[in-house]
Scaffold this motif. Structure first.
Motif, PDB file in Angstrom:
ATOM      1  N   LEU A 257       0.835  -1.216   0.000  1.00 43.14           N
ATOM      2  CA  LEU A 257       0.000   0.000   0.000  1.00 43.14           C
ATOM      3  C   LEU A 257       0.869   1.265   0.000  1.00 43.14           C
ATOM      4  O   LEU A 257       0.471   2.302  -0.516  1.00 43.14           O
ATOM      5  CB  LEU A 257      -0.888  -0.025   1.247  1.00 43.14           C
ATOM      6  N   ILE A 258       2.075   1.144   0.553  1.00 39.54           N
ATOM      7  CA  ILE A 258       2.987   2.293   0.603  1.00 39.54           C
ATOM      8  C   ILE A 258       3.331   2.782  -0.799  1.00 39.54           C
ATOM      9  O   ILE A 258       3.590   3.955  -1.016  1.00 39.54           O
ATOM     10  CB  ILE A 258       4.277   1.892   1.364  1.00 39.54           C
ATOM     11  N   GLN A 259       3.301   1.850  -1.763  1.00 39.62           N
ATOM     12  CA  GLN A 259       3.672   2.245  -3.128  1.00 39.62           C
ATOM     13  C   GLN A 259       2.448   2.412  -4.015  1.00 39.62           C
ATOM     14  O   GLN A 259       2.602   2.561  -5.231  1.00 39.62           O
ATOM     15  CB  GLN A 259       4.525   1.194  -3.798  1.00 39.62           C
ATOM     16  N   ASN A 260       1.263   2.332  -3.459  1.00 39.89           N
ATOM     17  CA  ASN A 260       0.046   2.445  -4.275  1.00 39.89           C
ATOM     18  C   ASN A 260       0.058   3.775  -5.037  1.00 39.89           C
ATOM     19  O   ASN A 260       0.113   4.845  -4.442  1.00 39.89           O
ATOM     20  CB  ASN A 260      -1.176   2.353  -3.347  1.00 39.89           C
ATOM     21  N   LYS A 261       0.026   3.670  -6.351  1.00 38.82           N
ATOM     22  CA  LYS A 261       0.197   4.879  -7.179  1.00 38.82           C
ATOM     23  C   LYS A 261      -0.937   5.887  -6.984  1.00 38.82           C
ATOM     24  O   LYS A 261      -0.710   7.093  -6.903  1.00 38.82           O
ATOM     25  CB  LYS A 261       0.319   4.470  -8.651  1.00 38.82           C
ATOM     26  N   LYS A 262      -2.157   5.346  -6.884  1.00 38.29           N
ATOM     27  CA  LYS A 262      -3.298   6.275  -6.731  1.00 38.29           C
ATOM     28  C   LYS A 262      -3.158   7.070  -5.425  1.00 38.29           C
ATOM     29  O   LYS A 262      -3.408   8.267  -5.378  1.00 38.29           O
ATOM     30  CB  LYS A 262      -4.614   5.498  -6.705  1.00 38.29           C
ATOM     31  N   ILE A 263      -2.780   6.372  -4.365  1.00 37.13           N
ATOM     32  CA  ILE A 263      -2.622   7.065  -3.077  1.00 37.13           C
ATOM     33  C   ILE A 263      -1.486   8.091  -3.181  1.00 37.13           C
ATOM     34  O   ILE A 263      -1.631   9.252  -2.789  1.00 37.13           O
ATOM     35  CB  ILE A 263      -2.320   6.068  -1.927  1.00 37.13           C
ATOM     36  N   ASN A 264      -0.367   7.657  -3.747  1.00 38.33           N
ATOM     37  CA  ASN A 264       0.792   8.558  -3.793  1.00 38.33           C
ATOM     38  C   ASN A 264       0.552   9.774  -4.685  1.00 38.33           C
ATOM     39  O   ASN A 264       1.001  10.879  -4.365  1.00 38.33           O
ATOM     40  CB  ASN A 264       2.041   7.783  -4.225  1.00 38.33           C
ATOM     41  N   ASP A 265      -0.161   9.577  -5.792  1.00 38.18           N
ATOM     42  CA  ASP A 265      -0.427  10.723  -6.677  1.00 38.18           C
ATOM     43  C   ASP A 265      -1.220  11.798  -5.937  1.00 38.18           C
ATOM     44  O   ASP A 265      -0.959  12.991  -6.071  1.00 38.18           O
ATOM     45  CB  ASP A 265      -1.219  10.282  -7.914  1.00 38.18           C
ATOM     46  N   VAL A 266      -2.177  11.365  -5.151  1.00 38.16           N
ATOM     47  CA  VAL A 266      -3.022  12.355  -4.478  1.00 38.16           C
ATOM     48  C   VAL A 266      -2.275  12.986  -3.295  1.00 38.16           C
ATOM     49  O   VAL A 266      -2.437  14.179  -3.008  1.00 38.16           O
ATOM     50  CB  VAL A 266      -4.413  11.759  -4.149  1.00 38.16           C
ATOM     51  N   ILE A 267      -1.395  12.234  -2.661  1.00 38.37           N
ATOM     52  CA  ILE A 267      -0.571  12.826  -1.589  1.00 38.37           C
ATOM     53  C   ILE A 267       0.380  13.871  -2.177  1.00 38.37           C
ATOM     54  O   ILE A 267       0.532  14.969  -1.645  1.00 38.37           O
ATOM     55  CB  ILE A 267       0.207  11.729  -0.838  1.00 38.37           C
ATOM     56  N   ASP A 268       0.977  13.528  -3.320  1.00 34.79           N
ATOM     57  CA  ASP A 268       1.857  14.500  -3.994  1.00 34.79           C
ATOM     58  C   ASP A 268       1.093  15.796  -4.272  1.00 34.79           C
ATOM     59  O   ASP A 268       1.612  16.891  -4.067  1.00 34.79           O
ATOM     60  CB  ASP A 268       2.343  13.949  -5.351  1.00 34.79           C
ATOM     61  N   ALA A 269      -0.134  15.643  -4.755  1.00 34.26           N
ATOM     62  CA  ALA A 269      -0.904  16.822  -5.190  1.00 34.26           C
ATOM     63  C   ALA A 269      -1.462  17.621  -4.011  1.00 34.26           C
ATOM     64  O   ALA A 269      -1.470  18.855  -4.038  1.00 34.26           O
ATOM     65  CB  ALA A 269      -2.047  16.377  -6.101  1.00 34.26           C
ATOM     66  N   LEU A 270      -1.927  16.944  -2.979  1.00 30.23           N
ATOM     67  CA  LEU A 270      -2.608  17.668  -1.887  1.00 30.23           C
ATOM     68  C   LEU A 270      -1.665  18.023  -0.736  1.00 30.23           C
ATOM     69  O   LEU A 270      -2.009  18.831   0.114  1.00 30.23           O
ATOM     70  CB  LEU A 270      -3.759  16.832  -1.319  1.00 30.23           C
ATOM     71  N   PHE A 271      -0.491  17.403  -0.713  1.00 35.25           N
ATOM     72  CA  PHE A 271       0.432  17.649   0.401  1.00 35.25           C
ATOM     73  C   PHE A 271       1.809  17.992  -0.171  1.00 35.25           C
ATOM     74  O   PHE A 271       2.045  19.136  -0.565  1.00 35.25           O
ATOM     75  CB  PHE A 271       0.463  16.404   1.308  1.00 35.25           C
ATOM     76  N   THR A 272       2.687  17.024  -0.264  1.00 34.27           N
ATOM     77  CA  THR A 272       3.999  17.274  -0.878  1.00 34.27           C
ATOM     78  C   THR A 272       4.543  15.968  -1.457  1.00 34.27           C
ATOM     79  O   THR A 272       4.376  14.900  -0.845  1.00 34.27           O
ATOM     80  CB  THR A 272       5.023  17.827   0.152  1.00 34.27           C
ATOM     81  N   PRO A 273       5.209  16.035  -2.609  1.00 33.91           N
ATOM     82  CA  PRO A 273       5.798  14.814  -3.184  1.00 33.91           C
ATOM     83  C   PRO A 273       6.887  14.233  -2.282  1.00 33.91           C
ATOM     84  O   PRO A 273       7.272  13.089  -2.432  1.00 33.91           O
ATOM     85  CB  PRO A 273       6.422  15.284  -4.506  1.00 33.91           C
ATOM     86  N   TYR A 274       7.392  15.032  -1.339  1.00 34.09           N
ATOM     87  CA  TYR A 274       8.484  14.572  -0.479  1.00 34.09           C
ATOM     88  C   TYR A 274       7.978  13.985   0.839  1.00 34.09           C
ATOM     89  O   TYR A 274       8.775  13.711   1.753  1.00 34.09           O
ATOM     90  CB  TYR A 274       9.448  15.737  -0.196  1.00 34.09           C
ATOM     91  N   ALA A 275       6.662  13.797   0.939  1.00 33.13           N
ATOM     92  CA  ALA A 275       6.076  13.283   2.192  1.00 33.13           C
ATOM     93  C   ALA A 275       6.722  11.967   2.604  1.00 33.13           C
ATOM     94  O   ALA A 275       7.052  11.130   1.758  1.00 33.13           O
ATOM     95  CB  ALA A 275       4.579  13.073   2.004  1.00 33.13           C
ATOM     96  N   ILE A 276       6.901  11.804   3.915  1.00 29.74           N
ATOM     97  CA  ILE A 276       7.375  10.523   4.456  1.00 29.74           C
ATOM     98  C   ILE A 276       6.332  10.020   5.456  1.00 29.74           C
ATOM     99  O   ILE A 276       5.501  10.791   5.942  1.00 29.74           O
ATOM    100  CB  ILE A 276       8.762  10.648   5.130  1.00 29.74           C
ATOM    101  N   ILE A 277       6.425   8.738   5.749  1.00 33.46           N
ATOM    102  CA  ILE A 277       5.448   8.157   6.694  1.00 33.46           C
ATOM    103  C   ILE A 277       5.871   8.475   8.120  1.00 33.46           C
ATOM    104  O   ILE A 277       6.996   8.181   8.515  1.00 33.46           O
ATOM    105  CB  ILE A 277       5.362   6.635   6.485  1.00 33.46           C
ATOM    106  N   TYR A 278       4.961   9.098   8.852  1.00 32.54           N
ATOM    107  CA  TYR A 278       5.205   9.303  10.281  1.00 32.54           C
ATOM    108  C   TYR A 278       4.812   8.035  11.039  1.00 32.54           C
ATOM    109  O   TYR A 278       5.539   7.563  11.912  1.00 32.54           O
ATOM    110  CB  TYR A 278       4.407  10.521  10.782  1.00 32.54           C
TER     111      TYR A 278
END
Ligand SMILES: O=C(O)CCC(=O)C(=O)O
Length: 255
Positions: free
Chosen positions: A68-89
């Protein structure tokens, strides 16, 4: 997927968005089975901890949960709504068993710092069962991420909305949004996975780059490695500090 521009506006305005069909139903069933097995295992060794029933570090507890960490749909929306450099807390779970709430049922925010108009943490909930009013769909106070103080209980429940969505949906929210898991009034468990993402310069709850096995790391693509925190490791020697740009442990230009 809904229009990104609309999602961004919604995130600024209410502090939360729901995106349907992020995970297909077969994968949801596998995720749920992995999570239930992890809950069962944990209950045998740590049944009296304050957040009993919550599984931590889910990427270590099942292949699908790790993927799930690499799920493209999730990551695309995190990049767009937050930051592409986000890391998991933190990557954990939130299950509501019949007749009960859980540790997340207290009125809370997922990030103690308040910085106006700036997201430090983004919460993600992946619904592994439908979220309904009856089974404890998350309560949230729209717009509360814009306020430094937390409301009292009566104000919260008088003004809160309750999230409902289908299994496989992704709920994303500003870490400052005031929310609370509900109480499950049905006779079946309601499961969810929760991932809290933070800015790359912040600390993670666990040292994921050291926690995760080399074997698992090998299976991650670049975005998976980045989310784990591989691009923000600190050098432990001058040799590591002076590594060539493409091998640097803390990659430059991340915000
Ligand atoms: O399970 C839920 O409905 C809410 C989870 C929660 O409170 C959280 O992720 O912070």
């Amino acid at each position: 997927m809904q229009n990104l521009h609309h999602l961004k506006e919604e995130m600024v305005d209410t502090g939360v968005v729901v995106i349907d069909d992020i995970v297909d139903t077969d994968t949801v069933s596998i995720l749920r089975a992995e999570l239930e097995a992890a809950i069962e295992e944990d209950s045998l060794v740590r049944d009296s901890v304050f957040d009993a029933g919550m599984v931590h570090n889910c990427m270590l507890r099942g292949e699908a949960m790790c993927s799930l960490i690499q799920n493209k749909k999730i990551n695309d929306v995190i990049d767009a709504l937050f930051t592409p450099y986000a890391i998991i807390y933190a990557y954990q779970s939130s299950s509501l068993y019949p007749g009960r709430g859980n540790y997340g049922s207290r009125i809370h925010v997922d990030c103690p710092r308040f910085i106006p108009n700036y997201i430090t943490n983004l919460g993600a909930i992946i619904a592994l069962n439908d979220f309904t009013q009856d089974n404890g769909g998350t309560y949230y106070l729209p717009g509360s991420h814009k306020s430094e103080s937390l409301p009292d209980q009566s104000f919260f429940y008088e003004n809160a909305k309750q999230l409902s969505c289908n299994r496989g949906a992704l709920i994303l929210f500003n870490g400052r949004l005031v929310h609370a898991a509900g109480v499950n009034r049905t006779d079946t468990a309601r499961h969810a996975l929760t991932i809290n993402y933070c800015r790359p310069y912040m600390r993670q709850r666990f040292d994921f780059p050291r926690l995760i096995s080399t074997e698992q790391l090998r299976q991650f693509n670049d975005i998976g490695k980045r989310r784990i925190g591989m691009d923000v490791r600190m050098p432990t020697s001058l040799d590591e500090f002076y590594l060539p740009a493409d091998k640097r442990l803390y990659k430059p230009g991340q915000e």
